[in-house]
Design a protein around this motif. Sequence first.
Motif, short mmCIF file in Angstrom:
data_model
loop_
_atom_site.label_atom_id
_atom_site.label_comp_id
_atom_site.label_asym_id
_atom_site.label_seq_id
_atom_site.Cartn_x
_atom_site.Cartn_y
_atom_site.Cartn_z
N THR A 19 0.56 -1.40 -0.48
CA THR A 19 0.06 -0.21 -0.02
C THR A 19 1.15 0.81 -0.15
OG1 THR A 19 -0.23 0.00 2.22
CG2 THR A 19 -1.54 -1.19 0.98
N PRO A 20 -0.06 2.60 -0.12
CA PRO A 20 1.21 3.23 -0.51
C PRO A 20 1.58 4.21 0.50
CG PRO A 20 -0.65 3.84 -1.92
CD PRO A 20 -1.39 2.59 -1.10
N ALA A 21 0.77 3.51 1.68
CA ALA A 21 2.09 3.84 3.53
C ALA A 21 2.72 2.93 4.08
CB ALA A 21 0.45 3.52 4.07
N ASP A 22 2.91 2.16 2.85
CA ASP A 22 4.55 0.98 3.42
C ASP A 22 5.57 1.51 2.87
OD1 ASP A 22 2.68 -1.68 4.37
OD2 ASP A 22 2.35 -1.62 2.46
N PHE A 23 5.08 2.79 1.84
CA PHE A 23 6.61 3.37 1.60
C PHE A 23 7.44 4.59 2.59
CE2 PHE A 23 4.22 1.33 -2.24
CZ PHE A 23 6.12 0.92 -3.28
N PRO A 24 8.04 4.66 2.14
CA PRO A 24 8.70 5.78 2.49
C PRO A 24 8.08 7.42 2.45
CG PRO A 24 10.70 5.00 0.82
CD PRO A 24 9.47 4.40 0.34
N SER A 25 8.16 8.10 3.53
CA SER A 25 7.66 9.58 3.27
C SER A 25 8.07 10.14 2.73
CB SER A 25 7.78 10.44 5.05
OG SER A 25 7.15 11.82 4.90
N GLY A 26 7.04 11.00 1.56
CA GLY A 26 7.19 11.97 0.27
C GLY A 26 7.60 10.59 -1.32
N ALA A 27 7.07 9.09 -0.79
CA ALA A 27 7.31 8.90 -2.19
C ALA A 27 6.13 8.90 -2.58
CB ALA A 27 7.66 7.04 -1.84
N VAL A 35 3.45 6.61 -5.33
CA VAL A 35 3.24 5.86 -5.94
C VAL A 35 2.21 5.58 -6.78
CG1 VAL A 35 5.36 4.51 -4.99
CG2 VAL A 35 3.43 4.33 -4.35
N SER A 36 1.57 4.79 -7.65
CA SER A 36 0.36 4.31 -8.20
C SER A 36 0.68 2.62 -8.09
CB SER A 36 -0.05 4.61 -8.77
OG SER A 36 0.79 4.34 -9.73
N ILE A 37 -0.27 1.76 -7.44
CA ILE A 37 -0.21 0.33 -7.21
C ILE A 37 -2.03 -0.17 -7.78
CG2 ILE A 37 -0.02 -1.29 -5.73
CD1 ILE A 37 1.06 0.82 -3.71
N THR A 38 -0.95 -1.11 -9.04
CA THR A 38 -2.36 -1.61 -9.25
C THR A 38 -2.03 -3.10 -9.58
OG1 THR A 38 -2.02 -0.27 -11.29
CG2 THR A 38 -3.12 -2.56 -11.89
N PRO A 39 -2.93 -4.09 -8.73
CA PRO A 39 -3.49 -5.17 -7.98
C PRO A 39 -3.49 -6.10 -9.93
CG PRO A 39 -5.17 -4.35 -7.55
CD PRO A 39 -4.23 -2.96 -8.47
N PRO A 40 -2.89 -7.61 -9.51
CA PRO A 40 -3.22 -8.10 -10.34
C PRO A 40 -4.57 -8.35 -10.96
CG PRO A 40 -2.58 -9.26 -8.37
CD PRO A 40 -2.87 -8.04 -7.72
N PRO A 41 -4.63 -8.93 -11.62
CA PRO A 41 -6.34 -9.27 -12.35
C PRO A 41 -6.80 -10.39 -10.77
CG PRO A 41 -4.80 -9.41 -13.77
CD PRO A 41 -4.04 -9.05 -12.91
N ALA A 42 -8.35 -9.59 -10.88
CA ALA A 42 -9.50 -11.23 -9.77
C ALA A 42 -8.74 -12.88 -10.53
CB ALA A 42 -10.71 -10.42 -10.22
N GLY A 43 -8.47 -12.96 -9.77
CA GLY A 43 -8.43 -14.36 -9.54
C GLY A 43 -7.00 -14.48 -9.98
N THR A 44 -6.10 -14.04 -9.76
CA THR A 44 -4.76 -14.51 -10.26
C THR A 44 -3.91 -14.53 -8.42
OG1 THR A 44 -3.79 -13.37 -10.69
CG2 THR A 44 -4.65 -14.00 -12.43
N THR A 90 6.76 12.44 -15.02
CA THR A 90 6.09 12.31 -13.38
C THR A 90 5.87 10.55 -13.50
OG1 THR A 90 3.94 12.91 -14.25
CG2 THR A 90 6.09 14.85 -13.70
N ILE A 91 5.32 10.53 -12.60
CA ILE A 91 4.66 9.34 -12.44
C ILE A 91 3.24 8.94 -13.78
CG2 ILE A 91 3.24 10.61 -10.89
CD1 ILE A 91 3.49 7.19 -9.15
N SER A 92 2.40 10.00 -13.64
CA SER A 92 1.51 9.93 -14.68
C SER A 92 1.53 8.59 -15.60
CB SER A 92 0.33 11.00 -14.98
OG SER A 92 0.16 11.37 -15.40
N ILE A 125 3.81 -1.66 -9.28
CA ILE A 125 4.06 0.05 -9.59
C ILE A 125 4.49 0.92 -10.08
CG2 ILE A 125 5.20 1.11 -7.54
CD1 ILE A 125 4.76 -2.31 -5.66
N ALA A 126 3.83 2.28 -10.43
CA ALA A 126 4.92 3.03 -10.64
C ALA A 126 5.03 4.11 -9.58
CB ALA A 126 3.54 3.59 -11.70
N LEU A 127 6.37 4.24 -9.95
CA LEU A 127 7.10 5.67 -9.08
C LEU A 127 7.65 6.47 -9.92
CD1 LEU A 127 8.43 5.15 -6.16
CD2 LEU A 127 10.05 3.68 -6.87
N GLN A 128 7.53 7.26 -8.78
CA GLN A 128 8.41 8.68 -9.02
C GLN A 128 9.83 8.67 -8.56
OE1 GLN A 128 5.37 11.84 -10.25
NE2 GLN A 128 6.89 13.65 -8.58
N ALA A 129 9.95 9.42 -9.44
CA ALA A 129 11.75 9.49 -9.64
C ALA A 129 12.06 10.55 -8.06
CB ALA A 129 12.88 10.35 -10.77
#
Length: 250
Positions: free
Chosen positions: A7-15, A17-26, A41-43, A60-64
């Motif tokens: 989740t975004p809360a797992d990442f360092p403060s200020g990071a 990120v956007s997180i896309t889960p795997p498709p349902a059923g996998t 940018t991350i967009s 997980i898309a991560l911004q520099a």
Amino acid sequence: MTPILPTPADFPSGAVVSITPPPAGTDLTHAILLLHGIGDTISPFSTLASRLNLPRAAIIALQAPMPMPFDIGGFQWCDDIVFSKDPTNASGSSDDDEFLSPDGQFSRNRMFLGDIIQQVLEKKCGFTASKNVILWGYGQGGMAALDIATCRMNLCAIVSVGGWIPSCIRARDIIDLPRSTSVLICGGDTKSNITDERVKYAEELFQECRRIKFPMKGDLMPRNKDEMSPILRFLLRILVREELQKQGYT
């Protein structure tokens, strides 16, 4: 430990990120980090992540972490800004013109990205870098991925579009262990920064290194299904390898 979705809360403060889960059923078995190019940018990669729909992978898309200087907007993976002549003249400019180079020092990024892999993906979420963490970078993002696999840790795989092993890396920086990371380097078939010499160097460092040439001038992200297909085949072979092995196909 079975991997869990970060989740975004797992990442360092200020990071950023956007997180896309795997498709349902996998099941979730892999994490794919998307790293944008210099000055971006991350967009764009957040949008890409939502469209890939790859099985078994959290994307997980991560911004520099470093903002571009002079208030020009965007972010970068390098410690500094480097201007250099366009070696391929892909822009069609005069010989005297200089351009913003994606090359440079990656020491701060090596710490930033390495800590995200080790402290977030491995320690908090149960992934193993060498078995199920994949980096996919464009331009300078691809160079950041190759830098960390060369100098800090083995990864499952890297896809680098338009990025090569940074020139700042010296022999003393290279990790002294078998580099098992599977590497796919992509670029255009004309006016490309992915030269034969740069590919040869990557082949010397990594046990498995392949090159894909897109039918384009310069080094852009894939523009259509035909150009994207080799990358997706490379990733799918990795993502379903374990299941194929269980069924006796590999």
